[in-house]
Design an enzyme around this catalytic site. Structure first.
Site, PDB file in Angstrom:
ATOM      1  N   GLY A 217       0.800  -1.213   0.000  1.00  0.00           N
ATOM      2  CA  GLY A 217       0.000   0.000   0.000  1.00  0.00           C
ATOM      3  C   GLY A 217       0.836   1.268   0.000  1.00  0.00           C
ATOM      4  O   GLY A 217       1.935   1.334  -0.564  1.00  0.00           O
ATOM      5  N   SER A 218       0.307   2.274   0.672  1.00  0.00           N
ATOM      6  CA  SER A 218       0.907   3.610   0.611  1.00  0.00           C
ATOM      7  C   SER A 218       2.268   3.712   1.296  1.00  0.00           C
ATOM      8  O   SER A 218       2.936   4.745   1.165  1.00  0.00           O
ATOM      9  CB  SER A 218      -0.050   4.643   1.216  1.00  0.00           C
ATOM     10  OG  SER A 218      -1.203   4.768   0.411  1.00  0.00           O
ATOM     11  N   THR A 219       2.704   2.696   2.017  1.00  0.00           N
ATOM     12  CA  THR A 219       4.078   2.747   2.542  1.00  0.00           C
ATOM     13  C   THR A 219       5.074   2.817   1.389  1.00  0.00           C
ATOM     14  O   THR A 219       6.175   3.354   1.551  1.00  0.00           O
ATOM     15  CB  THR A 219       4.387   1.519   3.416  1.00  0.00           C
ATOM     16  OG1 THR A 219       4.188   0.322   2.644  1.00  0.00           O
ATOM     17  CG2 THR A 219       3.497   1.477   4.646  1.00  0.00           C
ATOM     18  N   PHE A 220       4.668   2.315   0.197  1.00  0.00           N
ATOM     19  CA  PHE A 220       5.548   2.358  -0.971  1.00  0.00           C
ATOM     20  C   PHE A 220       5.738   3.786  -1.482  1.00  0.00           C
ATOM     21  O   PHE A 220       6.662   4.060  -2.248  1.00  0.00           O
ATOM     22  CB  PHE A 220       4.985   1.464  -2.079  1.00  0.00           C
ATOM     23  CG  PHE A 220       5.776   0.204  -2.285  1.00  0.00           C
ATOM     24  CD1 PHE A 220       6.247  -0.142  -3.542  1.00  0.00           C
ATOM     25  CD2 PHE A 220       6.075  -0.621  -1.225  1.00  0.00           C
ATOM     26  CE1 PHE A 220       6.989  -1.303  -3.736  1.00  0.00           C
ATOM     27  CE2 PHE A 220       6.803  -1.784  -1.402  1.00  0.00           C
ATOM     28  CZ  PHE A 220       7.272  -2.131  -2.661  1.00  0.00           C
ATOM     29  N   LYS A 221       4.855   4.693  -1.061  1.00  0.00           N
ATOM     30  CA  LYS A 221       5.015   6.081  -1.489  1.00  0.00           C
ATOM     31  C   LYS A 221       6.296   6.692  -0.932  1.00  0.00           C
ATOM     32  O   LYS A 221       6.843   7.633  -1.510  1.00  0.00           O
ATOM     33  CB  LYS A 221       3.807   6.902  -1.057  1.00  0.00           C
ATOM     34  CG  LYS A 221       2.528   6.519  -1.798  1.00  0.00           C
ATOM     35  CD  LYS A 221       1.313   7.231  -1.255  1.00  0.00           C
ATOM     36  CE  LYS A 221       0.047   6.754  -1.989  1.00  0.00           C
ATOM     37  NZ  LYS A 221      -1.188   7.306  -1.418  1.00  0.00           N
TER      38      LYS A 221
END
Length: 578
Positions: free
Chosen positions: A300-304
């Site tokens: 999820g958004s941790t990859f941002k």
């Protein structure tokens, strides 16, 4: 009568004996003395023989008693007598796994007099025996059969009292885990023959101990224990908070890790549901998977955090740049939009703290497909992780990267990797840009420097620390803040695939953090699988469950990790303008 006889009759007295009395007495005494001397000689010889025998026996006993003990002996195959295993200790010397002595029950069927009676007697001590199976073994023509492995001392004494001929005991060792399930996925477990089949137990066998056991060699000297990087105190805190999160948010699972960003040492790692290695059959249940290293997930958004670092490190994006996030992105029949869109132009810090899918996708598009793939590969997110733990999964990625793949991967969809790899890559964002492979064994900072790979510009690392701090101060990670410890991090709320489609009702939440963010020392990552909204709340985003769980872990474990709090003017806030 002859003339000579008559003459002698006349000369001798009427009652006189034929021979003198004295001479007959002397002859009798001589015979008796000779016989007495002969018996006495025999007794002396017998005593001397017995004395010699006992002297030889005594001498041999003294010789054996004074002989130095042998350090190594060959006992045959490992299935006949198992070698002891080295103890596993945490970094502070606390015992995680050790051997205890036990015995196993066996039978020699050819010596069994009455199999029926033997089975009945054994059932009085071991009522859970498979009576038909035991009877079949005792009635066979074989010369050896195992009946029950690893008995208790009480069971052994009770069976001995039964006096069953043809039944005996063989000494063995049994592995014991004092902490039970506390660190089960790291420590692992052994099989019935005391061979490591999971976790660090399997790793130890792979370092040569397994060859020793297979050869049937036992070492009487103490085997040096194996010390792990794990801190049992931090491990207990991590598991306890994950357990509380599963219960509080009614999740199906949770996992987490505490990682030293400068050495790569895993200080704690847990995955729930777990199992008790003292009863390793529990590990076979499908939900007992080690989700941190053996499971792959869309993070999820941790990859941002990685997409933003990639954009900054490429030199094509700066902290002062802005991107249009006013409308959705249409590509390949898909629509990319924001969860809570601001519908305006956003700066790079705003894209990060508002977790904008549109802004993140535009940054990835600016870097390009090949640059995106190369960057994630450089951080180790697309390849199999190397560490001592045997249970490590291979990440998955598209066979062919297209623009739609790069865009969706930029915000955490389309690539599945292990949570532990995510934490390791995040450590590189925090420690000045050095990628250090994770380890479950102690490692000094100097040793880590020799194997570290510079994957980012140190200036990029400085910017990412600032963004992570800003996100906890003003963004979705506010509930992770712990006063005095400067936590920074990034939330990730990923929709899971159900029946081939992403479902907004089923989520995989994560919070990727570091502390103290001004001078980071540890990365803490928590994932919660399928959490449910708390009473009174309408959603179950990572900011509402994974972030506060990280905050609780930091609050309770900081002292054990030797991180001192800073308050007031003593703190070093990170300045950021945009």
């Amino acid at each position: 009568m002859s003339r000579m006889g008559k003459l002698l009759r006349k000369l001798a007295p009427v009652n006189a004996p034929l021979y003198p009395a004295g001479r007959a007495h002397l002859e009798f005494e001589g015979v008796r003395k000779a016989q007495g001397d002969q018996a006495k000689n025999r007794i002396i010889i017998a005593i001397a023989c017995f004395g010699l025998i006992y002297a030889v026996i005594g001498g041999r006993l003294v010789q054996y008693g004074m002989r130095a003990p042998e350090t190594v002996s060959s006992i045959g195959r490992a299935s006949q007598l198992m070698a002891s295993r080295p103890d596993l200790l945490d970094r502070n010397g606390e015992v995680l796994a050790t051997d205890i002595r036990t015995v196993s029950l066996f039978a020699e069927p050819h010596k069994i007099v009455d199999a029926d009676e033997a089975v009945e007697l054994l059932a009085t001590v071991l009522p859970d025996l498979d009576l038909k199976g035991i009877h079949r073994k005792l009635s066979s023509n074989s010369r050896f059969q195992w009946l029950r492995r690893q008995l208790t001392p009480k069971q052994q004494s009770q069976i001995l009292a039964l006096g069953i001929p043809g039944v005996g005991f063989r000494p063995e060792t049994r592995r014991f885990y004092p902490g039970g399930p506390t660190a089960s996925h790291i420590v692992g477990h052994v099989n019935i023959d005391n061979k490591g089949i999971a976790g660090m137990e399997k790793y130890v066998d792979g370092q040569g101990f397994g060859d020793l056991a297979d050869a049937g060699l036992t070492v009487n000297e103490d085997i040096n224990p194996v010390r792990l990087s794990l801190d049992l105190r931090v491990q207990h805190v991590l598991r306890d908070e994950l357990s509380a999160a599963v219960e509080r948010y009614k999740a199906i699972a949770a996992a987490g890790v505490v990682l030293d960003i400068h050495t790569g040492e895993v200080m704690a790692m847990a995955s729930l549901p777990d199992y008790d290695p003292n009863n390793p059959v529990e590990a076979l249940e499908k939900d007992r998977l080690n989700r941190m290293s053996a499971g792959t997930y869309e993070m999820g958004s941790t990859f941002k955090a990685f997409t933003t670092a990639m954009a900054l490190d490429s030199g094509k994006v700066t902290m002062s740049d802005s991107f249009d996030a006013r409308g959705s992105i249409r590509i390949g029949g898909f629509t990319i939009s924001d969860f809570h869109g601001k519908n305006r132009v956003l700066t790079v810090p705003e894209i990060f703290i508002y977790s904008s899918n549109i802004g993140t996708a535009r940054m990835a598009d600016l870097v390009g497909i090949e640059g995106h793939k190369e960057f994630l590969t450089r951080l180790g997110l697309l390849s199999r992780m190397r560490t001592e733990l045997p249970e490590v999964a291979m990440p998955s990625q598209p066979r062919e990267w297209k623009k739609i793949n790069s865009i969706t991967i930029s915000f955490g969809h389309g690539v599945s990797t292990t949570p532990l790899q995510t934490a390791v890559a995040a450590a590189a964002l925090m420690n000045g840009g050095k990628l250090i492979s994770p380890t479950f064994l102690p490692r000094s900072r100097e040793q880590a420097e020799t194997m570290a790979v510079q994957v980012l510009d140190p200036a990029t690392s400085d910017n990412m620390r600032a963004l992570m701090a800003l996100n906890v101060a003003r963004g979705s990670g506010r509930r992770a803040q712990v006063e005095g410890f400067d936590v920074g991090g990034k939330t990730g709320t990923a929709e899971k695939v159900v029946d081939g489609r992403y479902s907004s009702a089923v989520r995989f939440n994560a919070f990727l953090s570091a502390f103290p963010i001004s001078e980071p020392r540890y990365v803490v990552l928590v994932v919660i699988d399928e959490p449910k909204p708390e009473e009174g709340k309408h959603s179950a985003t990572a900011g509402l469950n994974a972030a506060p769980t990280v905050g609780a872990i930091v609050r309770r474990s900081a002292a054990f990790l030797d991180v001192k709090p800073h308050f007031g003017n003593g703190a070093r806030p990170l300045a950021l303008s945009y």
